[in-house]
Motif scaffolding. Structure first.
Motif, PDB file in Angstrom:
ATOM      1  N   GLU A  44       0.849  -1.183   0.000  1.00 51.81           N
ATOM      2  CA  GLU A  44       0.000   0.000   0.000  1.00 51.81           C
ATOM      3  C   GLU A  44       0.895   1.247   0.000  1.00 51.81           C
ATOM      4  O   GLU A  44       1.993   1.222   0.526  1.00 51.81           O
ATOM      5  N   ALA A  45       0.396   2.310  -0.575  1.00 50.10           N
ATOM      6  CA  ALA A  45       1.176   3.541  -0.670  1.00 50.10           C
ATOM      7  C   ALA A  45       1.185   4.263   0.666  1.00 50.10           C
ATOM      8  O   ALA A  45       0.236   4.984   0.993  1.00 50.10           O
ATOM      9  N   ASN A  46       2.248   4.032   1.430  1.00 48.69           N
ATOM     10  CA  ASN A  46       2.458   4.752   2.684  1.00 48.69           C
ATOM     11  C   ASN A  46       1.289   4.598   3.655  1.00 48.69           C
ATOM     12  O   ASN A  46       0.941   5.527   4.377  1.00 48.69           O
ATOM     13  N   ALA A  47       0.671   3.422   3.673  1.00 47.03           N
ATOM     14  CA  ALA A  47      -0.438   3.182   4.599  1.00 47.03           C
ATOM     15  C   ALA A  47       0.128   2.857   5.972  1.00 47.03           C
ATOM     16  O   ALA A  47       0.831   1.853   6.141  1.00 47.03           O
ATOM     17  N   PRO A  48      -0.139   3.681   6.994  1.00 45.92           N
ATOM     18  CA  PRO A  48       0.414   3.408   8.323  1.00 45.92           C
ATOM     19  C   PRO A  48      -0.191   2.152   8.919  1.00 45.92           C
ATOM     20  O   PRO A  48      -1.398   1.916   8.839  1.00 45.92           O
ATOM     21  N   LEU A  49       0.670   1.342   9.520  1.00 40.30           N
ATOM     22  CA  LEU A  49       0.242   0.121  10.197  1.00 40.30           C
ATOM     23  C   LEU A  49       0.323   0.284  11.706  1.00 40.30           C
ATOM     24  O   LEU A  49      -0.584  -0.124  12.439  1.00 40.30           O
ATOM     25  N   ALA A  50       1.407   0.886  12.171  1.00 43.37           N
ATOM     26  CA  ALA A  50       1.587   1.104  13.598  1.00 43.37           C
ATOM     27  C   ALA A  50       2.722   2.086  13.800  1.00 43.37           C
ATOM     28  O   ALA A  50       3.481   2.402  12.877  1.00 43.37           O
ATOM     29  N   LYS A  61       4.411   4.947  23.522  1.00 38.60           N
ATOM     30  CA  LYS A  61       2.985   4.784  23.264  1.00 38.60           C
ATOM     31  C   LYS A  61       2.814   4.096  21.918  1.00 38.60           C
ATOM     32  O   LYS A  61       3.376   4.533  20.908  1.00 38.60           O
ATOM     33  N   LEU A  62       2.036   3.024  21.905  1.00 38.73           N
ATOM     34  CA  LEU A  62       1.808   2.252  20.682  1.00 38.73           C
ATOM     35  C   LEU A  62       0.523   2.721  20.012  1.00 38.73           C
ATOM     36  O   LEU A  62      -0.541   2.762  20.636  1.00 38.73           O
ATOM     37  N   LEU A  63       0.639   3.076  18.740  1.00 39.38           N
ATOM     38  CA  LEU A  63      -0.516   3.441  17.916  1.00 39.38           C
ATOM     39  C   LEU A  63      -0.692   2.369  16.852  1.00 39.38           C
ATOM     40  O   LEU A  63       0.276   1.990  16.179  1.00 39.38           O
ATOM     41  N   VAL A  64      -1.906   1.877  16.675  1.00 37.53           N
ATOM     42  CA  VAL A  64      -2.158   0.746  15.789  1.00 37.53           C
ATOM     43  C   VAL A  64      -3.312   1.078  14.852  1.00 37.53           C
ATOM     44  O   VAL A  64      -4.305   1.695  15.263  1.00 37.53           O
ATOM     45  N   VAL A  65      -3.177   0.663  13.592  1.00 38.93           N
ATOM     46  CA  VAL A  65      -4.268   0.708  12.620  1.00 38.93           C
ATOM     47  C   VAL A  65      -4.694  -0.739  12.374  1.00 38.93           C
ATOM     48  O   VAL A  65      -4.026  -1.466  11.632  1.00 38.93           O
ATOM     49  N   PRO A  66      -5.761  -1.197  12.974  1.00 38.72           N
ATOM     50  CA  PRO A  66      -6.109  -2.621  12.867  1.00 38.72           C
ATOM     51  C   PRO A  66      -6.462  -3.065  11.457  1.00 38.72           C
ATOM     52  O   PRO A  66      -6.243  -4.219  11.096  1.00 38.72           O
ATOM     53  N   GLN A  67      -7.024  -2.144  10.652  1.00 41.23           N
ATOM     54  CA  GLN A  67      -7.325  -2.448   9.260  1.00 41.23           C
ATOM     55  C   GLN A  67      -6.692  -1.358   8.389  1.00 41.23           C
ATOM     56  O   GLN A  67      -7.325  -0.362   8.044  1.00 41.23           O
ATOM     57  N   PRO A  68      -5.412  -1.520   8.030  1.00 33.65           N
ATOM     58  CA  PRO A  68      -4.675  -0.447   7.364  1.00 33.65           C
ATOM     59  C   PRO A  68      -5.260  -0.023   6.022  1.00 33.65           C
ATOM     60  O   PRO A  68      -4.987   1.089   5.567  1.00 33.65           O
ATOM     61  N   ARG A  69      -6.041  -0.883   5.368  1.00 31.09           N
ATOM     62  CA  ARG A  69      -6.619  -0.500   4.085  1.00 31.09           C
ATOM     63  C   ARG A  69      -7.865   0.365   4.249  1.00 31.09           C
ATOM     64  O   ARG A  69      -8.405   0.853   3.261  1.00 31.09           O
ATOM     65  N   ASN A  70      -8.316   0.540   5.465  1.00 27.99           N
ATOM     66  CA  ASN A  70      -9.458   1.395   5.745  1.00 27.99           C
ATOM     67  C   ASN A  70      -8.960   2.826   5.923  1.00 27.99           C
ATOM     68  O   ASN A  70      -8.287   3.151   6.893  1.00 27.99           O
ATOM     69  N   ARG A  71      -9.312   3.706   4.999  1.00 29.46           N
ATOM     70  CA  ARG A  71      -8.757   5.062   5.022  1.00 29.46           C
ATOM     71  C   ARG A  71      -9.269   5.873   6.197  1.00 29.46           C
ATOM     72  O   ARG A  71      -8.599   6.774   6.687  1.00 29.46           O
TER      73      ARG A  71
END
Length: 506
Positions: A44-50, A61-71
């Motif tokens: 994915e183009a620069n999609a943040p995961l964590a 501090k942990l930041l998480v994107v549980p579904q990275p394809r969800n904008r």
């Protein structure tokens, strides 16, 4: 690669440990920098995961994107990152100081401190630049609203990414670049981009050589990639099942919370080793004394931070997607001036850096054998003080008669080459005529003229102020180069897009 760095790399291979290529630290290191270790989703183009972010080793501090394809979740991640980064920026906006300008006839104010961001490698800087570009044009209202902090964070991330391009700036640093600026390893420049391997060379564990430590660090099971890229094996066998398991629990809140906790633990395990390496690198850099001119460059960062903060506070618009022709030329000119000044300042601060210029004939070191501090030149309209000194050096002097030289010991003083006399014993006598840095009288103050026995370095480059170039005013610039549309009929500037939130992500 310079000759001395190539030699240092060869010595690192022979010694089994990285070799220092600097005697001082050439960058500012904040007492409390904000460390940011990002992860991006592969494919994915620069999609943040964590991301793991914090200003102390125990404050991650942990930041998480549980579904990275969800904008929508991506921008929720940006808002959460803003809740950490923006308060950190505000902490540095409390106190300001007055700075004299226009030769003391006026003053301006700047903050006494500025924030500093640290990422593992240059790819981390690229990640923040693209993240800032995707966020700074978003709006809190309209068809695709985001949290009000998202566009604000995007503007600040763009500011830091632009400062990272400024030579000598310490506002946003890649740890691998900071370390390789001061140490040379026995591996390639591409391998130096891997933070675990780089630190394996610089600070290997007891009983291991740098090469052995670097080889062990390449095992992704024990040393995950330092971000933002992830390991393909991790993606296929661990991350994908965890993301799919989370997506399958949409209708079961308890199962969803459990799946999120498992995904969070998985990503923390991937980021924690790099987090520890980042603070280990900070400790190594703190062990070096700062260069004499580092504080001056940090003052430039504080000026830039103050100016951008005032621009944001006054309601100024976000940075444009691309610079106009004149703005691009001005920016390029500014970067070129900064690069020239940075190279000179590093050489003036560090004998090891100056040694590279001595090898190329741009500098030499010699001992003062004769000095005439009272010499006066009365050939002009009025007599002026022009002392002369003679240096003896064993280095080749490739500088012509009449060349102007400067010494780091007395940067405000010029030295003109009068005679260069090679000797039969391999030594060369150089006679220099001095001007400047001695007051306006016909008697030189004590210490302003080098004394016999003093060992000095003279070089062709100077740390003096570099005047800026002149560029046309906006009203004098044709519309083809970003000037006023009234100068001639031309296409109007397109407004900022308000389309799908993902169109600016790449």
């Amino acid at each position: 690669m310079s000759t001395l760095r190539a030699l240092a790399k060869a010595q690192a291979v022979a010694a089994g440990v990285a070799q220092p290529v600097a005697t001082v630290r050439h960058l500012h290191l904040h007492e409390r920098p904000l460390v940011l270790v990002p992860l991006a989703l592969a494919g994915e183009a620069n999609a943040p995961l964590a991301a793991l972010v914090g200003s102390t080793p125990d404050d991650a501090k942990l930041l998480v994107v549980p579904q990275p394809r969800n904008r929508s979740q991506r921008f929720a991640f940006v808002a959460e990152l803003a809740s950490v980064l923006l308060p950190y920026l505000d902490e540095h906006r409390g106190l300001s100081e007055a700075v004299a300008v226009d030769r003391g006839r006026d003053v301006r104010h700047r903050y006494v401190d500025a924030p500093q961001l640290l990422v593992p490698n240059p790819a981390g800087i690229t990640f923040l630049r693209l993240l800032g570009r995707s966020a700074r044009f978003r709006r809190p209202d309209g068809e695709y609203p985001v949290h009000p902090s998202v566009p604000l964070l995007g503007r600040w991330l763009t500011f830091f990414a632009e400062r990272a391009e400024h030579p000598g700036s310490s506002a946003l640093l890649a740890m691998t670049d900071a370390l390789t600026l001061h140490w040379a390893t026995g591996q390639s420049a591409v391998e130096d981009l891997h933070l675990p391997a780089l630190l394996g060379w610089i600070d290997p564990p007891a009983g291991l050589t740098g090469a052995e430590a670097a080889a062990r660090a390449e095992d992704p099971a024990t040393h995950p990639p330092a971000g933002p890229a992830t390991d393909p094996d991790f993606d296929n066998h661990r991350l994908t099942p965890a993301v799919e398991a989370y997506a399958a629990t949409e209708d079961d809140p308890s199962a969803r919370a459990e799946a999120y906790a498992q995904l969070e633990a998985l990503l923390r395990d991937q980021l924690a080793p790099t987090w520890e390496l980042m603070w280990r690198g900070v400790g190594l850099l703190r062990g070096l004394p700062p260069g004499a001119r580092v504080e001056g460059r940090w003052a430039g960062d504080r000026d830039a931070f103050t100016a951008h903060a005032e621009h944001v506070d006054s309601g100024g618009g976000p940075q444009p997607r691309r610079d106009g022709a004149v703005a691009a030329a001005v920016r390029l000119h500014r970067l070129e001036r900064a690069l020239t000044s940075y190279a000179v300042q590093r050489a003036y601060d560090d004998p090891l850096v100056m040694a590279e210029h001595r090898l190329t004939g741009e500098a030499f070191v010699g001992e003062v054998t004769l000095a005439d501090p009272k010499r006066v030149d009365d050939s002009g309209k009025r007599p002026v003080l022009r002392p002369r000194i003679q240096l003896v050096t064993t280095e080749p002097v490739l500088l012509p008669v009449g060349a102007t030289l400067y010494s780091p010991a007395r940067p405000g003083q010029k030295a003109r080459v009068v005679f260069v006399t090679p000797g039969a014993d391999g030594k060369t006598e150089v006679v220099l005529e001095l001007s400047g840095g001695m007051g306006r009288g016909l008697t030189a103050p004590p210490g302003s003229v080098p004394e016999v026995g003093e060992r000095l370095c003279y070089t062709t480059f100077s740390d003096a102020y570099l005047p800026s170039g002149s560029f046309p005013a906006p009203e004098e610039t044709p519309w083809t180069h970003g000037g006023p549309p009234g100068a001639a009929s031309g296409p109007a500037e397109l407004p900022a897009a308000d389309g799908d939130p993902g169109e600016e992500w790449a």
